[in-house]
Structures are given as C-alpha cells and as structure tokens.
Design an enzyme around this catalytic site. Sequence first.
Site, PDB file in Angstrom:
ATOM      1  N   ASP A  11      38.405  34.643  40.096  1.00 35.23           N
ATOM      2  CA  ASP A  11      38.335  36.060  40.451  1.00 35.23           C
ATOM      3  C   ASP A  11      37.731  36.136  41.849  1.00 35.23           C
ATOM      4  O   ASP A  11      37.268  35.130  42.402  1.00 35.23           O
ATOM      5  CB  ASP A  11      37.466  36.841  39.449  1.00 35.23           C
ATOM      6  CG  ASP A  11      37.424  38.337  39.774  1.00 35.23           C
ATOM      7  OD1 ASP A  11      38.429  38.870  40.274  1.00 35.23           O
ATOM      8  OD2 ASP A  11      36.367  38.969  39.568  1.00 35.23           O
ATOM      9  N   SER A  12      37.688  37.345  42.396  1.00 36.22           N
ATOM     10  CA  SER A  12      37.033  37.521  43.687  1.00 36.22           C
ATOM     11  C   SER A  12      35.518  37.398  43.550  1.00 36.22           C
ATOM     12  O   SER A  12      34.828  37.147  44.530  1.00 36.22           O
ATOM     13  CB  SER A  12      37.373  38.902  44.248  1.00 36.22           C
ATOM     14  OG  SER A  12      36.916  39.893  43.352  1.00 36.22           O
ATOM     15  N   TYR A  61      38.695  42.155  46.838  1.00 38.09           N
ATOM     16  CA  TYR A  61      40.133  41.980  47.048  1.00 38.09           C
ATOM     17  C   TYR A  61      40.853  43.340  47.015  1.00 38.09           C
ATOM     18  O   TYR A  61      41.921  43.491  47.587  1.00 38.09           O
ATOM     19  CB  TYR A  61      40.733  41.140  45.920  1.00 38.09           C
ATOM     20  CG  TYR A  61      40.544  39.648  46.027  1.00 38.09           C
ATOM     21  CD1 TYR A  61      39.704  39.070  46.983  1.00 38.09           C
ATOM     22  CD2 TYR A  61      41.227  38.797  45.155  1.00 38.09           C
ATOM     23  CE1 TYR A  61      39.546  37.695  47.043  1.00 38.09           C
ATOM     24  CE2 TYR A  61      41.082  37.428  45.220  1.00 38.09           C
ATOM     25  CZ  TYR A  61      40.240  36.875  46.157  1.00 38.09           C
ATOM     26  OH  TYR A  61      40.097  35.511  46.215  1.00 38.09           O
ATOM     27  N   GLY A  62      40.257  44.268  46.284  1.00 35.55           N
ATOM     28  CA  GLY A  62      40.960  45.503  45.927  1.00 35.55           C
ATOM     29  C   GLY A  62      41.268  46.431  47.074  1.00 35.55           C
ATOM     30  O   GLY A  62      42.028  47.386  46.922  1.00 35.55           O
ATOM     31  N   CYS A  76      41.590  38.494  37.403  1.00 33.41           N
ATOM     32  CA  CYS A  76      41.485  39.462  38.490  1.00 33.41           C
ATOM     33  C   CYS A  76      42.651  40.433  38.343  1.00 33.41           C
ATOM     34  O   CYS A  76      43.825  40.021  38.417  1.00 33.41           O
ATOM     35  CB  CYS A  76      41.567  38.718  39.819  1.00 33.41           C
ATOM     36  SG  CYS A  76      41.620  39.810  41.245  1.00 33.41           S
ATOM     37  N   THR A  94      43.607  42.673  40.351  1.00 34.22           N
ATOM     38  CA  THR A  94      44.319  42.852  41.605  1.00 34.22           C
ATOM     39  C   THR A  94      45.362  41.755  41.805  1.00 34.22           C
ATOM     40  O   THR A  94      46.518  42.029  42.125  1.00 34.22           O
ATOM     41  CB  THR A  94      43.300  42.869  42.771  1.00 34.22           C
ATOM     42  OG1 THR A  94      42.258  43.800  42.443  1.00 34.22           O
ATOM     43  CG2 THR A  94      43.948  43.258  44.067  1.00 34.22           C
ATOM     44  N   GLU A 102      28.776  43.764  42.270  1.00 36.72           N
ATOM     45  CA  GLU A 102      28.354  42.547  42.981  1.00 36.72           C
ATOM     46  C   GLU A 102      26.862  42.591  43.313  1.00 36.72           C
ATOM     47  O   GLU A 102      26.224  41.566  43.486  1.00 36.72           O
ATOM     48  CB  GLU A 102      29.183  42.349  44.261  1.00 36.72           C
ATOM     49  CG  GLU A 102      30.635  41.965  44.006  1.00 36.72           C
ATOM     50  CD  GLU A 102      30.828  40.578  43.381  1.00 36.72           C
ATOM     51  OE1 GLU A 102      30.115  39.649  43.767  1.00 36.72           O
ATOM     52  OE2 GLU A 102      31.694  40.443  42.487  1.00 36.72           O
ATOM     53  N   CYS A 109      40.240  46.347  36.113  1.00 38.42           N
ATOM     54  CA  CYS A 109      39.623  45.427  37.061  1.00 38.42           C
ATOM     55  C   CYS A 109      38.552  44.700  36.261  1.00 38.42           C
ATOM     56  O   CYS A 109      37.797  45.339  35.506  1.00 38.42           O
ATOM     57  CB  CYS A 109      39.000  46.208  38.211  1.00 38.42           C
ATOM     58  SG  CYS A 109      37.872  45.223  39.227  1.00 38.42           S
ATOM     59  N   THR A 110      38.478  43.379  36.408  1.00 39.85           N
ATOM     60  CA  THR A 110      37.566  42.611  35.551  1.00 39.85           C
ATOM     61  C   THR A 110      36.097  42.868  35.877  1.00 39.85           C
ATOM     62  O   THR A 110      35.220  42.453  35.122  1.00 39.85           O
ATOM     63  CB  THR A 110      37.882  41.111  35.626  1.00 39.85           C
ATOM     64  OG1 THR A 110      37.932  40.723  37.001  1.00 39.85           O
ATOM     65  CG2 THR A 110      39.215  40.816  34.957  1.00 39.85           C
ATOM     66  N   HIS A 111      35.826  43.534  36.984  1.00 34.25           N
ATOM     67  CA  HIS A 111      34.439  43.939  37.258  1.00 34.25           C
ATOM     68  C   HIS A 111      34.012  45.130  36.375  1.00 34.25           C
ATOM     69  O   HIS A 111      32.827  45.348  36.163  1.00 34.25           O
ATOM     70  CB  HIS A 111      34.262  44.354  38.718  1.00 34.25           C
ATOM     71  CG  HIS A 111      34.140  43.217  39.692  1.00 34.25           C
ATOM     72  ND1 HIS A 111      35.175  42.366  39.983  1.00 34.25           N
ATOM     73  CD2 HIS A 111      33.085  42.797  40.452  1.00 34.25           C
ATOM     74  CE1 HIS A 111      34.775  41.476  40.888  1.00 34.25           C
ATOM     75  NE2 HIS A 111      33.511  41.715  41.189  1.00 34.25           N
TER      76      HIS A 111
HETATM   77  N1  DGL Z   1      37.785  41.727  39.725  1.00 37.67           N
HETATM   78  C1  DGL Z   1      38.982  41.904  40.500  1.00 37.67           C
HETATM   79  C2  DGL Z   1      39.989  42.756  39.811  1.00 37.67           C
HETATM   80  O1  DGL Z   1      40.051  42.630  38.606  1.00 37.67           O
HETATM   81  C3  DGL Z   1      38.824  42.123  41.967  1.00 37.67           C
HETATM   82  C4  DGL Z   1      37.998  43.245  42.413  1.00 37.67           C
HETATM   83  C5  DGL Z   1      37.885  43.219  43.910  1.00 37.67           C
HETATM   84  O2  DGL Z   1      37.587  42.158  44.448  1.00 37.67           O
HETATM   85  O3  DGL Z   1      38.124  44.260  44.531  1.00 37.67           O
HETATM   86  O4  DGL Z   1      40.741  43.498  40.386  1.00 37.67           O
END
Ligand code: DGL
Length: 266
Positions: A15-16, A47-48, A78, A80, A154, A188-190
Amino acid sequence: MILETNKNAPIGVFDSGVGGLTAVRCLRRLLPGEDIVFFGDTARVPYGSRSPEEIHRFARENLNYLLSFGAKAVLAACGTVSAIALEDLQDAGIPVCGVLLPAAEQAAKITRSGRVGVIATPASIGSGSYQRALEERGCTVTANACPRYVPLAEQGRVQPGDPLVDQATAEYLAPMREAGIDTLILGCTHFPLFREAIAAYLGEGVALVDAGAAAAEALAAQTGVGTRAEGGRLEIRVSGDPVSFAPLAERFLQEKNLRVQKARLT
Ligand code: DGL
C-alpha cells in the site's frame, strides 16, 4: 494459481502507507501460518491525489519489489491501485489481487435496499471503477472522495472527538445520510482506521464494508495459501522513515516488537 513449489513462499502485500495494514491484520488472523512481507510506500504517500500514470508506475515498482522476495501471491491492499492499475499487474505469473471487487461483491451481498455508498481517494472515485462494479451488481451508488482522511491516518489521528476527524467525517458522509444508504464501502484501506468515527456518524443501521478485510478473506480462500497452521512471520518494509512507522504499525496491528526496515526500491 499458486504453484506447489511456491507454497512456503511469503504473501506480499503493498500500500502507499499504514492503510494496507488493515488487510495485513486480517490476513494474520485468517492465515496465522503464512509469512507476509508488507511494503508501505510511505515516501510517496498519498497516492490518491496523483495522476493515473504515476499510480501505474508506483504499482509496478511495488509489485516488482515484492516479487524480489519470491512472493507466491500479492495483495494490492490499496483502493487506488485496485481502481486504476490492477489489470496491468496480471502478467506477474502469480495471483495479484486487489481490494475493489471483493468489496463490491460483499456490499452487493449485504445491502437490503440496494442503496450503497462508497468513500475512497479522489483518484479512485474519479476513475469510476467502484461505481461501475457496484452498478453492475444492481446497486444504486452514492460516491464521495475523502482527501483529508489519508494524511490524518498517516499522522495517527483517527479517533472520534479529534476536531479534524469529526469535521472531515461530517463533511464526507453527509451525502450518504441524505441518500439513505444501508451499506458503505470503506474503499480506501486507510479508512477502516476511522471506523469508530464513521459508525458514530452514520449510526447502527449502516453496514460498513472494509475493502482490505474483504480482499484478505478472498485471498485466504484461494487454494495454495494457508498451508501452515501457525508461526507465520511478518516483515515490514517502508520507503520512508521506518522509525516513525513502527509505533503506528504496532498500534494498528495490535502486535508488539515489530521490526520495520527501510526498503530500497531499485
Ligand atoms: N490506502 C490507499 C487506498 O486504499 C492509498 C491512499 C493514498 O495513498 O492516498 O487508496
């Protein structure tokens, strides 16, 4: 398909950043005997808000990095990458799975009203991939991009009561309330890190689908993974600062003494 000769090799997850650990936590529970190598691209998060070209490039580099550990399967944890670049990664000769389809399938199964919401990064929502996957499964979709959630996660700021978390949650989820959804994909996994704040805002009537967990369940169900009963090791590599990542990882994985190492992408 996972080859018989590969069965003792690790599962790669990327993931990012810290978000991918939501999938790792689930994999550790479902497959306690598997070795896992997690790569967090913390030097390049988020990444988003990046262009599709950058997302394609990063996804390929992350996959190659995990292949250098001999991974027998890779989970792009991820949203994204899953929404934009997953098809590109299907030439690796091993299963490479994303989070989008497992999440859409789970949401379509759970919803009773057919009204499903999805929140994800601007790039994921902008691609329309979640919306298409849900509409193909008969759902009426309300989608919203949530750009401030990833930087907050983060920094470890995820709890309800934190004014920035509460403000972002109310802003991002107001359209979901209005649309009367009964199921929301945390695409988004965050975002599962904000589960408490999201659940408090939407109330008990809305089921939350954790995309990383749905993907971990789908991967665990594949033949050839989960060959050992226990003792799986977890290796964590990040492209940014390993020292600041370690406490976040320990908190989110609820594991102690994790060793986080600096990754060198070639
Ligand atoms: N956790 C990632 C996702 O599921 C990336 C979030 C990011 O880096 O913007 O999209």
